[in-house]
Design a protein around this motif. Sequence first.
Motif, PDB file in Angstrom:
ATOM      1  N   TYR A   1       0.849  -1.199  -0.078  1.00  0.00           N
ATOM      2  CA  TYR A   1       0.047  -0.067   0.031  1.00  0.00           C
ATOM      3  C   TYR A   1       1.051   1.147  -0.002  1.00  0.00           C
ATOM      4  CZ  TYR A   1      -4.430  -2.107   0.393  1.00  0.00           C
ATOM      5  OH  TYR A   1      -5.730  -2.726   0.160  1.00  0.00           O
ATOM      6  N   ASP A   2       2.039   1.112   0.125  1.00  0.00           N
ATOM      7  CA  ASP A   2       2.892   2.381   0.340  1.00  0.00           C
ATOM      8  C   ASP A   2       3.725   2.960  -1.002  1.00  0.00           C
ATOM      9  OD1 ASP A   2       4.612   0.342   0.034  1.00  0.00           O
ATOM     10  OD2 ASP A   2       6.075   0.894   1.643  1.00  0.00           O
ATOM     11  N   ASP A   3       3.472   1.937  -2.013  1.00  0.00           N
ATOM     12  CA  ASP A   3       4.025   2.588  -3.291  1.00  0.00           C
ATOM     13  C   ASP A   3       2.825   2.666  -4.067  1.00  0.00           C
ATOM     14  OD1 ASP A   3       5.952   3.241  -5.135  1.00  0.00           O
ATOM     15  OD2 ASP A   3       6.322   1.143  -5.723  1.00  0.00           O
ATOM     16  N   ARG A   4       2.438   4.102  -4.204  1.00  0.00           N
ATOM     17  CA  ARG A   4       1.472   4.424  -5.081  1.00  0.00           C
ATOM     18  C   ARG A   4       1.369   5.957  -5.246  1.00  0.00           C
ATOM     19  NH1 ARG A   4      -4.305   2.608  -3.001  1.00  0.00           N
ATOM     20  NH2 ARG A   4      -3.388   0.485  -3.026  1.00  0.00           N
ATOM     21  N   ASP A   5       0.705   6.419  -5.961  1.00  0.00           N
ATOM     22  CA  ASP A   5       0.744   7.886  -6.368  1.00  0.00           C
ATOM     23  C   ASP A   5      -0.438   8.477  -5.450  1.00  0.00           C
ATOM     24  OD1 ASP A   5       2.328   7.768  -8.508  1.00  0.00           O
ATOM     25  OD2 ASP A   5       1.322   7.693  -9.961  1.00  0.00           O
ATOM     26  N   GLY A   6      -0.704   9.713  -5.240  1.00  0.00           N
ATOM     27  CA  GLY A   6      -1.881  10.088  -4.583  1.00  0.00           C
ATOM     28  C   GLY A   6      -1.114  10.894  -3.340  1.00  0.00           C
ATOM     29  N   HIS A   7      -1.896  11.554  -2.336  1.00  0.00           N
ATOM     30  CA  HIS A   7      -1.496  12.361  -1.310  1.00  0.00           C
ATOM     31  C   HIS A   7      -2.133  11.717   0.221  1.00  0.00           C
ATOM     32  CE1 HIS A   7      -0.122  14.791  -4.406  1.00  0.00           C
ATOM     33  NE2 HIS A   7       0.707  15.502  -3.366  1.00  0.00           N
ATOM     34  N   ILE A   8      -1.333  11.970   1.206  1.00  0.00           N
ATOM     35  CA  ILE A   8      -2.045  11.500   2.385  1.00  0.00           C
ATOM     36  C   ILE A   8      -1.886  12.444   3.347  1.00  0.00           C
ATOM     37  CG2 ILE A   8      -1.333   9.932   4.418  1.00  0.00           C
ATOM     38  CD1 ILE A   8      -0.791   7.800   2.615  1.00  0.00           C
ATOM     39  N   TRP A   9      -3.159  13.141   4.215  1.00  0.00           N
ATOM     40  CA  TRP A   9      -2.886  13.927   4.987  1.00  0.00           C
ATOM     41  C   TRP A   9      -2.260  13.577   6.326  1.00  0.00           C
ATOM     42  CZ3 TRP A   9      -4.371  15.237  10.039  1.00  0.00           C
ATOM     43  CH2 TRP A   9      -4.496  16.488  10.262  1.00  0.00           C
ATOM     44  N   MET A  10      -1.357  14.466   6.804  1.00  0.00           N
ATOM     45  CA  MET A  10      -0.337  14.219   7.835  1.00  0.00           C
ATOM     46  C   MET A  10      -0.278  15.319   8.724  1.00  0.00           C
ATOM     47  SD  MET A  10       2.757  11.431   7.218  1.00  0.00           S
ATOM     48  CE  MET A  10       3.160  10.674   8.549  1.00  0.00           C
ATOM     49  N   ASP A  11      -0.556  15.152   9.888  1.00  0.00           N
ATOM     50  CA  ASP A  11      -0.385  16.440  10.788  1.00  0.00           C
ATOM     51  C   ASP A  11      -0.961  17.675  10.121  1.00  0.00           C
ATOM     52  OD1 ASP A  11       0.451  14.557  12.473  1.00  0.00           O
ATOM     53  OD2 ASP A  11       2.417  14.553  11.521  1.00  0.00           O
ATOM     54  N   GLY A  12      -1.875  17.901   9.399  1.00  0.00           N
ATOM     55  CA  GLY A  12      -2.219  19.363   8.753  1.00  0.00           C
ATOM     56  C   GLY A  12      -1.730  19.517   7.389  1.00  0.00           C
ATOM     57  N   LYS A  13      -1.038  18.560   6.962  1.00  0.00           N
ATOM     58  CA  LYS A  13      -0.206  18.907   5.574  1.00  0.00           C
ATOM     59  C   LYS A  13      -0.618  17.696   4.489  1.00  0.00           C
ATOM     60  CE  LYS A  13       4.049  20.707   6.723  1.00  0.00           C
ATOM     61  NZ  LYS A  13       4.291  20.158   8.011  1.00  0.00           N
ATOM     62  N   MET A  14      -0.826  17.972   3.322  1.00  0.00           N
ATOM     63  CA  MET A  14      -1.028  17.053   2.371  1.00  0.00           C
ATOM     64  C   MET A  14       0.320  16.384   1.921  1.00  0.00           C
ATOM     65  SD  MET A  14      -4.104  16.190   1.986  1.00  0.00           S
ATOM     66  CE  MET A  14      -4.808  15.865   0.342  1.00  0.00           C
ATOM     67  N   VAL A  15       0.681  15.231   2.196  1.00  0.00           N
ATOM     68  CA  VAL A  15       1.940  14.733   1.624  1.00  0.00           C
ATOM     69  C   VAL A  15       2.117  13.805   0.653  1.00  0.00           C
ATOM     70  CG1 VAL A  15       3.175  15.420   3.799  1.00  0.00           C
ATOM     71  CG2 VAL A  15       2.526  13.043   3.529  1.00  0.00           C
ATOM     72  N   PRO A  16       3.020  13.802  -0.456  1.00  0.00           N
ATOM     73  CA  PRO A  16       3.150  12.680  -1.484  1.00  0.00           C
ATOM     74  C   PRO A  16       2.802  11.182  -0.551  1.00  0.00           C
ATOM     75  CG  PRO A  16       4.569  14.163  -1.859  1.00  0.00           C
ATOM     76  CD  PRO A  16       4.307  14.478  -0.513  1.00  0.00           C
ATOM     77  N   TRP A  17       2.317  10.246  -1.236  1.00  0.00           N
ATOM     78  CA  TRP A  17       1.714   9.064  -0.508  1.00  0.00           C
ATOM     79  C   TRP A  17       2.932   8.460  -0.131  1.00  0.00           C
ATOM     80  CZ3 TRP A  17      -3.410   7.213  -0.864  1.00  0.00           C
ATOM     81  CH2 TRP A  17      -3.509   6.022  -0.137  1.00  0.00           C
TER      82      TRP A  17
END
Length: 287
Positions: A1-17
Amino acid sequence: YDDRDGHIWMDGKMVPWRDANVHVLTHALHYASAVFEGERAYNGTIFKSREHSERLLRSGQLIEAEIPYTVDQIEAAKAEVLKASGLKDAYVRVLAWRGSGEDMGVASQRNPVRMAVAAWEWGAYYGDAKMQGAKLDISKWKRPSPETIPSEAKAAGLYMICTMSKHAAEAKGCSDALMMDYRGYVAEATGANVFFVKDGKVHTPTPDCFLNGITRQTVIGMLRDRDVEVVERHIMAEELDGFEQCWLTGTAAEVTPVGQIGEHTFEVGALARMIAEDYEKVVRGET
Ligand code: PMP
């Protein structure tokens, strides 16, 4: 699940997946100081979104990892993630955990509580079983007493029991495991609650040492709206033989009929099918 495109919200910021990582000395990784939610969006709207956010905050309080966000902030984070994903139907995972920091021992008060939100596509949780009836093993692992762990929390630590139960079930060709509780009563599956039917009445275990699922509560409401009697009570393992129908409820599992638990078989009957079909309409706001 870690190697894909997209963004994850982490501590207030959108970071690349691929960059949504934590340090190996993360407290939660060592001591399971994490809580989470599993939610589903249908047609772009998360079903019972606020209830999930409220449960997340409560789970955090129960394991003494106070989450530094409000329900509204969590709602906003989920909406942002869903929008960025471009998905209308999606599974949404919210995780809050004690990060790395001053503490590396068991106590964790000085480490920050962090939060992440990710969304991805997740189809039928039990695959084909949804129509034919899932086959369940009976786990040797028991749900613990609420005096052992805050069992109403959706806390990572409680899932070790589920993972081991599910591994054993899959090794026997089953899709999931039914777990009994510390007293020997029927409790739940590894990611879903359980319902039984006998003589037109529905029976479901009292959630006094496991998660009172949001789907469970929705389905009880649906049944009562349809004038079906629902009895919440302690159910003994020996009673399994007497039930005619069985189904599981959960955000990921939705309503999945069960065809077999251990040696006991159930028909995928009219009530199980009706509730499974109605639930699909309810989550899409069609009824
Ligand atoms: N029990 C367990 C162990 C679960 O993981 C889940 C899924 N969250 C449920 C029950 C059902 O809860 P819900 O209906 O709120 O998804």
